[in-house]
Write a protein that holds these residues in place. Structure first.
Motif, PDB file in Angstrom:
ATOM      1  N   ASN A   1       0.828  -1.215   0.000  1.00 34.60           N
ATOM      2  CA  ASN A   1       0.000   0.000   0.000  1.00 34.60           C
ATOM      3  C   ASN A   1       0.859   1.260   0.000  1.00 34.60           C
ATOM      4  O   ASN A   1       0.494   2.274  -0.594  1.00 34.60           O
ATOM      5  CB  ASN A   1      -0.935   0.005   1.204  1.00 34.60           C
ATOM      6  N   SER A   2       2.014   1.199   0.670  1.00 34.62           N
ATOM      7  CA  SER A   2       2.865   2.386   0.733  1.00 34.62           C
ATOM      8  C   SER A   2       3.554   2.660  -0.598  1.00 34.62           C
ATOM      9  O   SER A   2       3.899   3.798  -0.903  1.00 34.62           O
ATOM     10  CB  SER A   2       3.917   2.229   1.838  1.00 34.62           C
ATOM     11  N   TYR A   3       3.765   1.621  -1.409  1.00 34.54           N
ATOM     12  CA  TYR A   3       4.367   1.823  -2.721  1.00 34.54           C
ATOM     13  C   TYR A   3       3.371   2.394  -3.723  1.00 34.54           C
ATOM     14  O   TYR A   3       3.759   3.106  -4.641  1.00 34.54           O
ATOM     15  CB  TYR A   3       4.918   0.504  -3.268  1.00 34.54           C
ATOM     16  N   GLY A   4       2.110   2.029  -3.591  1.00 41.27           N
ATOM     17  CA  GLY A   4       1.107   2.508  -4.537  1.00 41.27           C
ATOM     18  C   GLY A   4      -0.157   2.900  -3.810  1.00 41.27           C
ATOM     19  O   GLY A   4      -0.193   3.882  -3.092  1.00 41.27           O
ATOM     20  N   ASP A   5      -1.219   2.112  -3.942  1.00 44.01           N
ATOM     21  CA  ASP A   5      -2.427   2.314  -3.163  1.00 44.01           C
ATOM     22  C   ASP A   5      -3.126   0.975  -3.009  1.00 44.01           C
ATOM     23  O   ASP A   5      -2.724  -0.028  -3.608  1.00 44.01           O
ATOM     24  CB  ASP A   5      -3.352   3.349  -3.816  1.00 44.01           C
ATOM     25  N   GLU A   6      -4.186   0.969  -2.181  1.00 42.80           N
ATOM     26  CA  GLU A   6      -4.835  -0.297  -1.873  1.00 42.80           C
ATOM     27  C   GLU A   6      -5.491  -0.933  -3.087  1.00 42.80           C
ATOM     28  O   GLU A   6      -5.637  -2.160  -3.148  1.00 42.80           O
ATOM     29  CB  GLU A   6      -5.860  -0.111  -0.756  1.00 42.80           C
ATOM     30  N   HIS A   7      -5.875  -0.141  -4.091  1.00 43.11           N
ATOM     31  CA  HIS A   7      -6.495  -0.712  -5.277  1.00 43.11           C
ATOM     32  C   HIS A   7      -5.484  -1.527  -6.082  1.00 43.11           C
ATOM     33  O   HIS A   7      -5.802  -2.621  -6.572  1.00 43.11           O
ATOM     34  CB  HIS A   7      -7.102   0.389  -6.147  1.00 43.11           C
ATOM     35  N   LEU A   8      -4.275  -0.995  -6.222  1.00 45.16           N
ATOM     36  CA  LEU A   8      -3.225  -1.756  -6.904  1.00 45.16           C
ATOM     37  C   LEU A   8      -2.874  -3.006  -6.115  1.00 45.16           C
ATOM     38  O   LEU A   8      -2.702  -4.092  -6.682  1.00 45.16           O
ATOM     39  CB  LEU A   8      -1.986  -0.879  -7.084  1.00 45.16           C
ATOM     40  N   THR A   9      -2.761  -2.853  -4.798  1.00 41.60           N
ATOM     41  CA  THR A   9      -2.446  -3.996  -3.948  1.00 41.60           C
ATOM     42  C   THR A   9      -3.506  -5.078  -4.075  1.00 41.60           C
ATOM     43  O   THR A   9      -3.197  -6.264  -4.245  1.00 41.60           O
ATOM     44  CB  THR A   9      -2.345  -3.559  -2.481  1.00 41.60           C
ATOM     45  N   ASN A  10      -4.773  -4.669  -4.004  1.00 38.51           N
ATOM     46  CA  ASN A  10      -5.864  -5.644  -4.065  1.00 38.51           C
ATOM     47  C   ASN A  10      -5.952  -6.318  -5.431  1.00 38.51           C
ATOM     48  O   ASN A  10      -6.285  -7.505  -5.527  1.00 38.51           O
ATOM     49  CB  ASN A  10      -7.191  -4.970  -3.726  1.00 38.51           C
ATOM     50  N   ALA A  11      -5.644  -5.573  -6.486  1.00 43.88           N
ATOM     51  CA  ALA A  11      -5.628  -6.178  -7.817  1.00 43.88           C
ATOM     52  C   ALA A  11      -4.566  -7.270  -7.878  1.00 43.88           C
ATOM     53  O   ALA A  11      -4.800  -8.372  -8.401  1.00 43.88           O
ATOM     54  CB  ALA A  11      -5.371  -5.113  -8.878  1.00 43.88           C
ATOM     55  N   GLY A  12      -3.379  -6.970  -7.347  1.00 43.68           N
ATOM     56  CA  GLY A  12      -2.329  -7.977  -7.309  1.00 43.68           C
ATOM     57  C   GLY A  12      -2.699  -9.149  -6.430  1.00 43.68           C
ATOM     58  O   GLY A  12      -2.422 -10.308  -6.763  1.00 43.68           O
ATOM     59  N   LEU A  13      -3.350  -8.861  -5.285  1.00 42.07           N
ATOM     60  CA  LEU A  13      -3.753  -9.919  -4.360  1.00 42.07           C
ATOM     61  C   LEU A  13      -4.732 -10.887  -5.022  1.00 42.07           C
ATOM     62  O   LEU A  13      -4.576 -12.112  -4.922  1.00 42.07           O
ATOM     63  CB  LEU A  13      -4.372  -9.285  -3.115  1.00 42.07           C
ATOM     64  N   ILE A  14      -5.729 -10.331  -5.701  1.00 38.98           N
ATOM     65  CA  ILE A  14      -6.711 -11.179  -6.392  1.00 38.98           C
ATOM     66  C   ILE A  14      -6.032 -12.011  -7.475  1.00 38.98           C
ATOM     67  O   ILE A  14      -6.311 -13.204  -7.647  1.00 38.98           O
ATOM     68  CB  ILE A  14      -7.832 -10.316  -6.991  1.00 38.98           C
ATOM     69  N   ALA A  15      -5.110 -11.396  -8.204  1.00 40.68           N
ATOM     70  CA  ALA A  15      -4.387 -12.125  -9.251  1.00 40.68           C
ATOM     71  C   ALA A  15      -3.568 -13.264  -8.646  1.00 40.68           C
ATOM     72  O   ALA A  15      -3.511 -14.365  -9.198  1.00 40.68           O
ATOM     73  CB  ALA A  15      -3.490 -11.168 -10.029  1.00 40.68           C
ATOM     74  N   GLY A  16      -2.922 -13.002  -7.509  1.00 41.37           N
ATOM     75  CA  GLY A  16      -2.128 -14.034  -6.857  1.00 41.37           C
ATOM     76  C   GLY A  16      -2.976 -15.208  -6.410  1.00 41.37           C
ATOM     77  O   GLY A  16      -2.593 -16.376  -6.573  1.00 41.37           O
ATOM     78  N   ILE A  17      -4.143 -14.906  -5.826  1.00 37.81           N
ATOM     79  CA  ILE A  17      -5.046 -15.973  -5.400  1.00 37.81           C
ATOM     80  C   ILE A  17      -5.515 -16.785  -6.608  1.00 37.81           C
ATOM     81  O   ILE A  17      -5.539 -18.022  -6.579  1.00 37.81           O
ATOM     82  CB  ILE A  17      -6.249 -15.383  -4.638  1.00 37.81           C
ATOM     83  N   PHE A  18      -5.865 -16.087  -7.681  1.00 36.65           N
ATOM     84  CA  PHE A  18      -6.348 -16.796  -8.880  1.00 36.65           C
ATOM     85  C   PHE A  18      -5.267 -17.706  -9.452  1.00 36.65           C
ATOM     86  O   PHE A  18      -5.537 -18.860  -9.807  1.00 36.65           O
ATOM     87  CB  PHE A  18      -6.806 -15.780  -9.929  1.00 36.65           C
TER      88      PHE A  18
END
Length: 256
Positions: free
Chosen positions: A229-246
């Motif tokens: 979140n500190s590198y970007g924002d929570e939306h970028l983080t969550n997009a990556g998180l969802i991709a990782g789970i998938f």
């Protein structure tokens, strides 16, 4: 113990997998050879991706399997122990977190980079134990675990090498420190095998796996998500998180 012969046979593959996962930190460190100046905002997505991988595999595979083998009570207890272990390490061992506050002028980063490498090495010790223990129990499960660890080791290596490169303009030194931080992972595997091997039973192994799941989840909550979140924002983080789970959903389905 019925599973003991296969566990012994998996010791060498477990060490190989752990070493390869640790080397991924050095691979990430090689980014110092390709960047003209520090811009680590893209790490928000990659760290989010690693978080998704780690959380999914910790809950869906490690914890759920341990609960089936030793029961919910014991699995919960050892999972909590893993959480508290990382919390305790962060309190008593001085190290810098990956806070993403890179100075745009690249000064005063050297000490922070060194402490960051130390912090990552500290976290790599239990992660190395995780890959080794899971691989000894079930090599087909250890492989995706090693992949998951390696995926999140790459951005960790980047996060070490970039500030050190900015502080010193020495690409070789920046990459070397990333590599050394990653080598704490096979060290953790060796220590886990040497310490636990004389006492290794099905119960000890599954209790250790639940413990490892707690470690992985706490690292995600304590390190990866806040840093992403500190590198970007929570939306970028969550997009990556969802991709990782998938990705791990697909990967684990293929392995099974």
């Amino acid at each position: 113990m019925g599973g003991e012969p296969s566990m012994m046979e998996n010791v060498v593959p477990a060490l190989i997998l752990t070493t390869l996962a640790g080397l991924a930190t050095g691979v990430g460190g090689l980014i110092a050879y390709f960047i003209p100046r520090p811009d680590m905002r893209y790490l928000s997505v990659s760290l989010g991706f690693a978080t998704g991988v780690m959380i999914f595999i910790a809950f869906v595979d490690l914890f759920s399997n341990a609960r089936e083998e030793i029961g919910a009570g014991y699995a919960n207890l050892f999972f909590l122990g893993g959480l508290l272990t990382v919390f305790f390490l962060d309190k008593v061992v001085p190290h810098a977190h990956m806070n993403g506050r890179a100075d745009p002028h690249c000064d005063r980063l050297y000490r922070g980079g060194i402490m960051l490498a130390l912090g990552i090495a500290i976290h790599n010790l239990p992660e190395g134990a995780a890959v080794a223990l899971v691989s000894m129990a079930d090599l087909s499960l250890g492989i995706p675990i090693a992949i998951a660890i390696a995926i999140h080791n790459i951005p960790e290596g980047i996060a070490v090498s970039v500030p050190l490169y900015c502080a010193t303009s020495d690409r070789k030194k920046a990459s070397l420190y990333s590599f050394l931080a990653g080598m704490a992972q096979p060290l953790g595997a060796i220590l886990a095998i040497l310490i636990l091997m004389p006492f290794l039973t099905d119960f000890v192994l599954n209790a250790s796996i639940a413990f490892v799941a707690g470690i992985m989840v706490m690292i995600c909550f304590d390190e990866l998500i806040p840093i992403a979140n500190s590198y970007g924002d929570e939306h970028l983080t969550n997009a990556g998180l969802i991709a990782g789970i998938f990705v791990m959903m697909v990967a684990l389905a293929l392995f099974q």
